[in-house]
Structure formats: structure tokens, C-alpha cells
Design a protein around this motif. Structure first.
Motif, short mmCIF file in Angstrom:
data_model
loop_
_atom_site.label_atom_id
_atom_site.label_comp_id
_atom_site.label_asym_id
_atom_site.label_seq_id
_atom_site.Cartn_x
_atom_site.Cartn_y
_atom_site.Cartn_z
N ALA A 1 23.63 -2.24 4.61
CA ALA A 1 23.30 -3.38 5.24
C ALA A 1 21.76 -3.72 4.79
O ALA A 1 21.26 -2.62 4.80
CB ALA A 1 23.42 -3.13 6.89
N GLU A 2 21.61 -5.10 4.86
CA GLU A 2 20.42 -5.35 4.56
C GLU A 2 19.51 -5.41 5.64
O GLU A 2 19.88 -5.89 6.62
CB GLU A 2 20.42 -6.77 3.77
N THR A 3 18.33 -4.52 5.68
CA THR A 3 17.51 -4.10 6.78
C THR A 3 16.18 -4.74 6.72
O THR A 3 15.47 -4.36 5.60
CB THR A 3 17.57 -2.74 7.25
N SER A 4 15.61 -5.48 7.44
CA SER A 4 14.62 -6.12 7.36
C SER A 4 13.74 -5.24 8.54
O SER A 4 14.05 -5.07 9.53
CB SER A 4 14.53 -7.61 7.75
N VAL A 5 12.10 -4.84 8.05
CA VAL A 5 11.42 -4.32 9.09
C VAL A 5 10.26 -4.93 9.15
O VAL A 5 9.27 -5.17 8.07
CB VAL A 5 11.27 -2.98 8.46
N SER B 1 4.79 -9.44 10.21
CA SER B 1 4.28 -8.72 9.01
C SER B 1 5.36 -7.74 8.68
O SER B 1 5.64 -6.99 9.40
CB SER B 1 2.84 -8.12 9.34
N VAL B 2 5.46 -7.71 7.34
CA VAL B 2 6.35 -6.73 6.60
C VAL B 2 5.85 -5.29 6.56
O VAL B 2 4.46 -5.35 6.22
CB VAL B 2 6.88 -7.14 5.46
N VAL B 3 6.40 -4.37 6.97
CA VAL B 3 5.82 -3.01 6.88
C VAL B 3 7.28 -2.08 6.25
O VAL B 3 8.18 -2.59 6.48
CB VAL B 3 5.61 -2.46 8.41
N GLY B 4 6.65 -0.88 6.04
CA GLY B 4 7.82 -0.03 5.72
C GLY B 4 8.25 -0.34 4.36
O GLY B 4 9.21 0.47 3.75
N LYS B 5 7.54 -0.66 3.43
CA LYS B 5 8.03 -0.91 1.93
C LYS B 5 7.63 0.30 1.30
O LYS B 5 7.04 1.08 1.79
CB LYS B 5 7.12 -2.14 1.28
N GLY B 6 8.33 0.47 -0.10
CA GLY B 6 7.81 1.16 -0.92
C GLY B 6 8.54 2.88 -0.34
O GLY B 6 9.68 2.95 0.34
N LYS B 7 7.99 4.06 -0.62
CA LYS B 7 8.70 5.22 -0.62
C LYS B 7 8.12 6.01 0.45
O LYS B 7 8.13 7.22 0.62
CB LYS B 7 8.64 6.17 -2.21
N GLY B 8 7.52 5.35 1.68
CA GLY B 8 6.76 6.22 2.85
C GLY B 8 8.17 6.66 3.69
O GLY B 8 9.20 6.48 3.17
N HIS B 9 7.75 7.16 4.63
CA HIS B 9 8.69 7.59 5.54
C HIS B 9 9.83 6.69 6.13
O HIS B 9 10.72 6.94 6.51
CB HIS B 9 7.94 8.32 7.03
N VAL B 10 9.39 5.23 5.98
CA VAL B 10 10.22 4.19 6.33
C VAL B 10 11.21 4.08 5.35
O VAL B 10 12.45 4.07 5.42
CB VAL B 10 9.92 3.08 6.86
N GLY B 11 10.51 3.49 4.29
CA GLY B 11 11.29 3.18 3.01
C GLY B 11 12.23 4.29 2.57
O GLY B 11 13.32 3.99 2.27
N PRO C 1 15.62 -6.82 2.22
CA PRO C 1 15.30 -8.13 1.65
C PRO C 1 14.67 -8.27 0.44
O PRO C 1 13.82 -7.33 0.28
CB PRO C 1 14.66 -8.90 2.78
N LYS C 2 14.82 -9.02 -0.44
CA LYS C 2 13.95 -9.34 -1.76
C LYS C 2 12.44 -9.03 -1.78
O LYS C 2 11.81 -8.46 -2.35
CB LYS C 2 14.28 -10.84 -2.24
N ASN C 3 11.81 -9.67 -0.46
CA ASN C 3 10.44 -9.62 -0.49
C ASN C 3 10.05 -8.43 0.08
O ASN C 3 8.86 -8.19 0.41
CB ASN C 3 9.94 -10.81 0.25
N GLN C 4 10.93 -7.31 0.45
CA GLN C 4 10.49 -6.18 1.18
C GLN C 4 10.95 -5.13 0.14
O GLN C 4 10.77 -3.87 0.53
CB GLN C 4 11.22 -5.89 2.38
N GLN C 5 11.03 -5.40 -1.12
CA GLN C 5 11.19 -4.22 -2.16
C GLN C 5 9.94 -4.02 -2.89
O GLN C 5 9.14 -4.84 -2.96
CB GLN C 5 12.35 -4.93 -2.93
N GLY C 6 9.77 -3.03 -3.57
CA GLY C 6 8.76 -2.45 -4.21
C GLY C 6 7.83 -1.88 -3.36
O GLY C 6 7.89 -1.87 -2.13
#
Length: 325
Positions: A199-203, A212-222, A233-238
Motif C-alpha cells: 500500500a502507498e503510505t503517506s506520513v 509537513s511530510v516526515v519519515g522520508k529516507g532511511k530513518g526509523h520510519v522510512g 507517494p512520489k514526493n515522499q521518496q528519497g
């Protein structure tokens, strides 16, 4: 982060506080002596910190001060009750997701800077910090108070940061067992996602009337969402450009997804209040996740924290509760 200004006057106060702490330690009664003996009675060991510095620490530390969310989180997960800690981002206490666990921690720092006088008065035998906080800039001053270990760099993997903190506390085996259990729970949760698999999950974090977008990248959320096979979603990648990335209300559709994980800097109760506010914003109710009743109010302080094992466990629990069959 605000810059740290340590004037000559403040330095003098700090030196006095350190001297006072040492005097108290030398003049205390039997209970004080036992409480403050720390690892001295069990000897010392040498650990190498995240910058390659070798630090001699107590073998069995008893009076631990943690100056970041990840080190407090990790210490609590390993069974330690720190006597001093940093306030959570935007909060007066420790991060709300840790508040019920950190029952003995006095606030001695903010994310921006530590209060050296307060720390000295606690007479710690070990200080833990990392590069997520301004305390890193005065680590030399901290080492005049007690052995101070920089457990991880700014972008370090939270699992490696946990092991580094465990090394300083002489609890590496316990950390490895914790991670083994966590990874097993991730696998079982992934198997239980059913129709929500991939599923596509937006945080997002709701603040000051907008997302505000949070949890991007390779942290504990990502990393946890990725391990579960969930997409973004596309704008929450990277990688993220900062702690969070504000989204214009004119581009509200960019936060949509199959599921919307919604919170604030505080607890789930605060998230529920913020969701009522968000529902009054034009076009919010038109989001697919909202129309499908796929908005999951989360323990925002954990999702928005700098990371740690308890924060990652909270992310996993929130996903499992909402997405698993």
C-alpha cells in the motif's frame, strides 16, 4: 538549531557546578556514596565512539544522562533509567512517547543545547549523546563532568546507533536480542498485511494549520515501512531536506495515498485534535485516503522523533493496528 553561546561567565558557573558536584560526592553519606559509585566498583572499560575517540567508561554505569532522543530511547529499551535527559522537540518534557517510561529523568537539555550546570549537579558517571543535538558542540565541556560517548553520527542507521549505545552501557547482547525480536515481528506483520500489501503510505505531521511530510529516507520510519513492503507517494521518496518538509495547501493532493498516517509532534490525543482541524481545510476531505476512511492517527512524537528502538517499535505497532488483517 540555535547556536550555543558559552560566555566566560557561564563557563565559570559550570566550573563551580562541577566543583560543587565533586564536593557533594566526597561529603555524602553511605547511601550517596553507593548511589554515585557508578561503574567504579566494577572497574572501567574503553569504548570507541562514533568519531573514533576512545573513551574510558564505567563497566556498570548507574547514573546515566542521555542528551538526545535516540540515546534516551535506546537506554530505556535496554532497561536503564537515565537520571537526566533532553526535552522532546517542541515539548517541555521528554518526548511524549517516552514520558511514561522515563520516570526518573530530569530535563537537563534541549535539542539545541545542554544545561551544563544542571548536568554537573546530577553527578553522572556516563553521558550519552549523538549528532542529532547541539550538545555535540560542547562534548569537551561534558567530558569535564563525566565520560561522554558520541554514539552515532547524524545520518547513522538507528539499529547501529542502538548497538553503539548498548556498547557504551555494556549491554550489546541485550541490544542484539532486541533487534532479533523486532525483525521477526516485522516479518510477521508483513505477512499479515493482506490487501494492504505494498500500500502507498503517506506520513505527515499537521502543524500551524497545514501538513509537513516526515519519515522520508532511511530513518526509523522510512526503513520500517520499507521493510514491511509498503511504498510512499512520489514526493515522499528519497532523503528529506530537513526534519520535515512543509506542503502548501494548494498542493494538498500530493500527501494522498492508500493510507494517510497522521500526527503531530505530540501524542495520539493531540493528533486526533489536529485531524478535526484538518477536516475543516478545503480539499482535505477529497483526499482518497480520507474518503476511504484510511486515515490512521499515530503516536506523532515517536514517528517524528530522531529515532530509536522504541520509536521504531511504535511505528510497527501503529502500522500493524491499522493495516494488518
Amino acid at each position: 538549531m540555535t547556536s550555543i553561546r558559552l560566555s566566560a561567565h557561564r563557563s565559570a558557573l559550570t566550573a563551580a557546578a562541577v566543583a560543587g558536584a565533586l564536593l557533594l560526592s566526597g561529603c555524602g553519606g553511605q547511601d550517596d556514596a553507593e548511589a554515585n559509585a557508578g561503574g567504579k566498583s566494577g572497574g572501567t572499560r574503553t569504548v570507541t565512539d562514533a568519531k573514533g575517540t576512545k573513551v574510558k567508561v564505567p563497566s556498570a554505569p548507574r547514573r546515566v544522562v542521555t542528551l538526545s532522543e535516540p540515546t534516551l530511547d535506546a537506554a530505556l529499551a535496554l532497561g536503564y533509567q537515565p537520571i537526566g535527559a533532553t526535552s522532546g522537540r517542541g515539548q517541555q518534557t521528554v518526548s511524549s512517547y517516552l514520558e511514561k517510561k522515563a520516570t526518573k529523568a530530569e530535563i537537563v537539555a534541549t535539542v539545541a543545547e545542554p544545561d551544563l550546570e544542571k548536568i554537573a549537579k546530577l553527578q553522572p558517571d556516563l553521558i550519552l549523546l549523538d549528532e542529532t543535538v547541539g550538545s555535540k558542540r560542547v562534548i569537551g565541556k561534558l567530558r569535564e563532568i563525566a565520560p561522554a560517548v558520541l554514539t552515532s553520527t547524524l545520518k547513522a542507521d538507528w539499529k547501529k546507533a542502538l548497538v553503539s549505545t548498548a556498547d557504551a552501557l555494556n549491554k550489546r547482547e541485550k541490544a542484539e536480542k532486541w533487534l532479533e525480536k523486532f525483525e521477526g515481528d516485522v516479518r510477521s506483520t508483513r505477512s499479515a498485511l493482506g490487501s494492504n500489501s505494498k500500500a502507498e503510505t503517506s506520513v505527515i505531521r499537521w502543524q500551524e494549520g497545514g501538513p509537513s511530510v516526515v519519515g522520508k529516507g532511511k530513518g526509523h520510519v522510512g526503513s520500517t515501512l520499507a521493510a514491511l513492503g509498503l511504498t510512499r507517494p512520489k514526493n515522499q521518496q528519497g532523503e528529506s531536506l530537513g526534519r520535515s518538509e512543509p506542503v502548501s495547501l494548494e498542493k494538498l493532493d500530493t500527501i494522498d495515498g492508500d493510507w494517510l498516517f497522521f500526527g503531530t509532534l505530540e501524542d495520539a490525543a493531540s493528533g486526533k485534535k489536529a485531524l478535526k482541524e484538518a477536516r475543516k481545510v478545503p480539499n482535505f476531505e477529497r483526499l482518497n485516503a480520507v474518503k476511504d476512511d484510511h486515515v490512521a492517527v499515530i503516536e506523532g512524537s515517536a514517528w517524528n522523533s530522531a529515532g530509536g528502538p522504541i520509536a521504531a517499535r511504535t511505528v510497527l505497532t501503529d502500522v500493524k493496528r491499522n493495516l494488518a488483517g
